[in-house]
Enzyme design. Structure first.
Site: not given
Length: 366
Positions: A27, A177, A180, A182, A237
């Site tokens: 990112t 994805h 992580n 999400y 996260n």
């Protein structure tokens, strides 16, 4: 330099990669608002790194609701598709191969980024102890709301549409994805998913959304053009699961049944210790019959060792690719690497993005 398989070709579905180095998704927060279109600088950025066996783009949201950080690109509008097409054209002109990473952040977002200023969505209304990047600074994420059962098919459709748009933009394939902390990862883990419907409770129910998205994406792109990223033990996260081994063994069995072209596995804590928690990655390697991309804190020595041991097929490098557009050449020659500048990772312009010198440019300047 020791003998290594790192620079050998590898057949990934219908494409033959010139080497086994993968540029990991990174990112960079440089999309152009308000439409979140990849910037013209991104054409140069990815083009400079086309010598990697495979490029995987920065995480790219499949809808506005899927956005969690300022100035990250999307793949849901015509303008975004046109922006990405310039990038895939440049990479292909330089002999490279590129997949886009499809992303929905779920609860790792802020109301200022959501449609109508609404709450971010999640499997359950549990606020993450984490930060997002908004207004040029890191701020606490907003409190989410739990997705209604009736909304879940729309999430799957967003991934399917993102896949169709990616193919229209000229990508060689897509990476889902699922890592992580999400949205898909949030559904899979018992620390973030407290649902009592068909998407909560048992491992089978919690893994359901990740596998349904994978099925929809492979139906659109074909399994030979579909990969997925997972991170079994990362705490990123505010992610947690009470027993990740059986969860991810089950997930990978489901992915194997769908015949995805690769699994991209973050081994350990994302960007942190590889040994943060016990986990048998060899179990995933044995269960999945196609490509295994290993990721997290790899250098030349560890990559060489893991490839020699057949513990992986491809090796993903992250930050070294930020500061070394010619990373493949540098590793081949055993040349020193440019150091990265953390201050320019997120947001900004060309500085710390497209201005890192190649070995050739450095030698010419000396």
């Amino acid at each position: 330099m020791s003998s290594t398989k790192l620079f050998e070709p590898y057949k990934l579905g219908p494409i033959t990669l010139p080497n086994r180095l993968v540029m990991a998704p990174l990112t960079r927060n440089r999309a152009v608002p308000p439409g979140m279109v990849p910037s013209p600088l991104a054409v140069d950025y990815y083009g400079q790194r086309a010598s990697a066996g495979l490029l995987i783009t920065e995480a790219t949201q499949v809808s506005q609701q899927g956005q969690g950080y300022q100035d990250t690109p999307g793949i849901y509008s015509k303008e975004q598709v046109a922006g990405w097409k310039k990038i895939t054209d440049r990479v292909h002109e330089r002999g490279g191969h590129i997949f886009v990473q499809l992303w929905h952040v779920g609860r790792i977002s802020h109301t200022s980024l959501q449609p109508g200023g609404g709450k971010p969505v999640a499997p359950s209304a549990i606020r993450a102890k984490g930060k997002t990047f908004v207004g040029g600074q890191f701020v606490d994420v907003s409190e989410p709301r739990a997705l209604e059962l009736s909304e879940i098919p729309g999430i799957i459709d967003d991934f399917k549409r993102g896949t169709a748009n990616a193919l229209a933009a000229g990508f060689d394939g897509v990476e889902i994805h699922g890592a992580n902390g999400y949205l898909l990862d949030q559904f899979a883990r018992d620390g973030t998913n407290k649902r009592t419907d068909a998407y909560g409770g048992s491992i089978e129910n919690r893994a359901k959304l990740m596998l349904e998205v994978s099925k929809a994406v492979t139906a659109e792109a074909g399994p030979d053009k579909t990969g997925i990223r997972i991170s079994p033990v990362t705490p990123a996260n505010d992610t947690a699961d009470s027993n990740p081994q059986p969860l991810f063994d089950y997930v990978v069995d489901g992915l194997e049944a769908l015949k995805l072209v690769y699994i991209h596995v973050i081994e350990g804590a994302t960007g942190g210790p590889r040994d943060i928690a016990p986990f048998d990655y060899a179990s995933l390697r044995q269960r999945f019959k196609r490509a295994y991309i290993a990721n997290n804190s790899y250098d030349f020595e560890l990559a060489t060792k893991q490839l020699a041991a057949n513990a992986a097929d491809l090796i993903a490098f992250g930050k070294p690719f930020i500061s070394n557009p010619d990373l493949v050449e540098r590793l081949k020659k055993g040349a020193p690497l440019n150091e990265w500048d953390k201050n320019t990772f997120y947001g900004g312009g060309a500085k710390g993005y497209t201005d890192y010198p190649t070995l050739q440019a450095k030698e010419a300047a000396e």
